[in-house]
Design an enzyme around this catalytic site. Structure first.
Site, mmCIF file in Angstrom:
data_model
loop_
_atom_site.group_PDB
_atom_site.id
_atom_site.type_symbol
_atom_site.label_atom_id
_atom_site.label_comp_id
_atom_site.label_asym_id
_atom_site.label_seq_id
_atom_site.Cartn_x
_atom_site.Cartn_y
_atom_site.Cartn_z
ATOM 1 N N HIS A 1 0.858 -1.178 0.000
ATOM 2 C CA HIS A 1 0.000 0.000 0.000
ATOM 3 C C HIS A 1 0.899 1.235 0.000
ATOM 4 C CE1 HIS A 1 -3.796 -2.035 1.874
ATOM 5 N NE2 HIS A 1 -3.244 -2.775 0.934
ATOM 6 N N GLU B 1 1.157 3.820 1.844
ATOM 7 C CA GLU B 1 1.727 4.185 3.143
ATOM 8 C C GLU B 1 2.929 3.308 3.492
ATOM 9 O OE1 GLU B 1 -2.847 4.551 3.540
ATOM 10 O OE2 GLU B 1 -1.411 3.345 2.426
ATOM 11 N N CYS C 1 -5.881 1.974 5.942
ATOM 12 C CA CYS C 1 -6.502 0.740 6.426
ATOM 13 C C CYS C 1 -5.833 0.302 7.737
ATOM 14 C CB CYS C 1 -6.365 -0.364 5.376
ATOM 15 S SG CYS C 1 -4.670 -0.986 5.193
ATOM 16 N N CYS D 1 -2.043 -0.373 7.453
ATOM 17 C CA CYS D 1 -1.252 0.852 7.323
ATOM 18 C C CYS D 1 -1.246 1.647 8.625
ATOM 19 C CB CYS D 1 -1.767 1.683 6.163
ATOM 20 S SG CYS D 1 -1.478 0.849 4.577
#
Length: 148
Positions: free
Chosen positions: A45, A47, A75, A78
């Site tokens: 992701h 992040e 999420c 993260c």
């Protein structure tokens, strides 16, 4: 946040969910976007991508006095990475009602964690939300959206 939105557009252009992130720490600026499909890595992701790069560049798994800008509410995975990296401030655009974990976890619940980042939500929210909407509408039509 403008740079994070640019990264989100890059992600969309290669078929990734359009999430972009930027991490700023002292003289360091790291930007990235979702790479889940490109890297065949469910943890890639935006992040996590920028946290990994910033940690590599600084030689430290902790990122004190850092700020992270993300186009969409992070999420649960993260959020965990942000806490573990000790990101000081998290700034994000639009809420993610399906997978977002910041408002429900960091603000809504009393987590027993050593570190809780300062949170600023709703920065350039309309632009971030629009990117997601356009992307998923195009994907439903079998297209890849193009941004100038």
């Amino acid at each position: 946040m403008k740079l994070a939105l640019e990264e989100a557009r890059k992600a969309a252009g290669v078929g990734e969910v359009p999430v972009g992130a930027v991490l700023v720490m002292e003289d360091l600026l790291v930007s990235g976007h979702n790479r889940v499909i490109m890297d065949a890595d469910p943890t890639a992701h935006a992040e996590v991508v920028v946290i990994r790069e910033a940690a590599r560049l600084t030689g430290n798994y902790r990122l004190p006095r850092s700020r992270m800008y993300v186009t969409i509410e992070p999420c649960i995975m993260c959020v965990g990475a942000i806490i573990q990296a000790r990101v000081e401030t998290l700034i994000y655009g639009a809420r993610d009602l399906r997978y977002g974990a910041v408002e429900s976890m960091l603000e809504g619940f009393s987590l027993d964690v050593n570190h809780k980042p300062e949170i600023r939500a709703g920065v350039m929210e309309d632009e971030a939300r629009s990117l997601m909407k356009v992307f998923f509408q195009a994907r439903r039509n079998g297209e890849v959206p193009k941004w100038s």
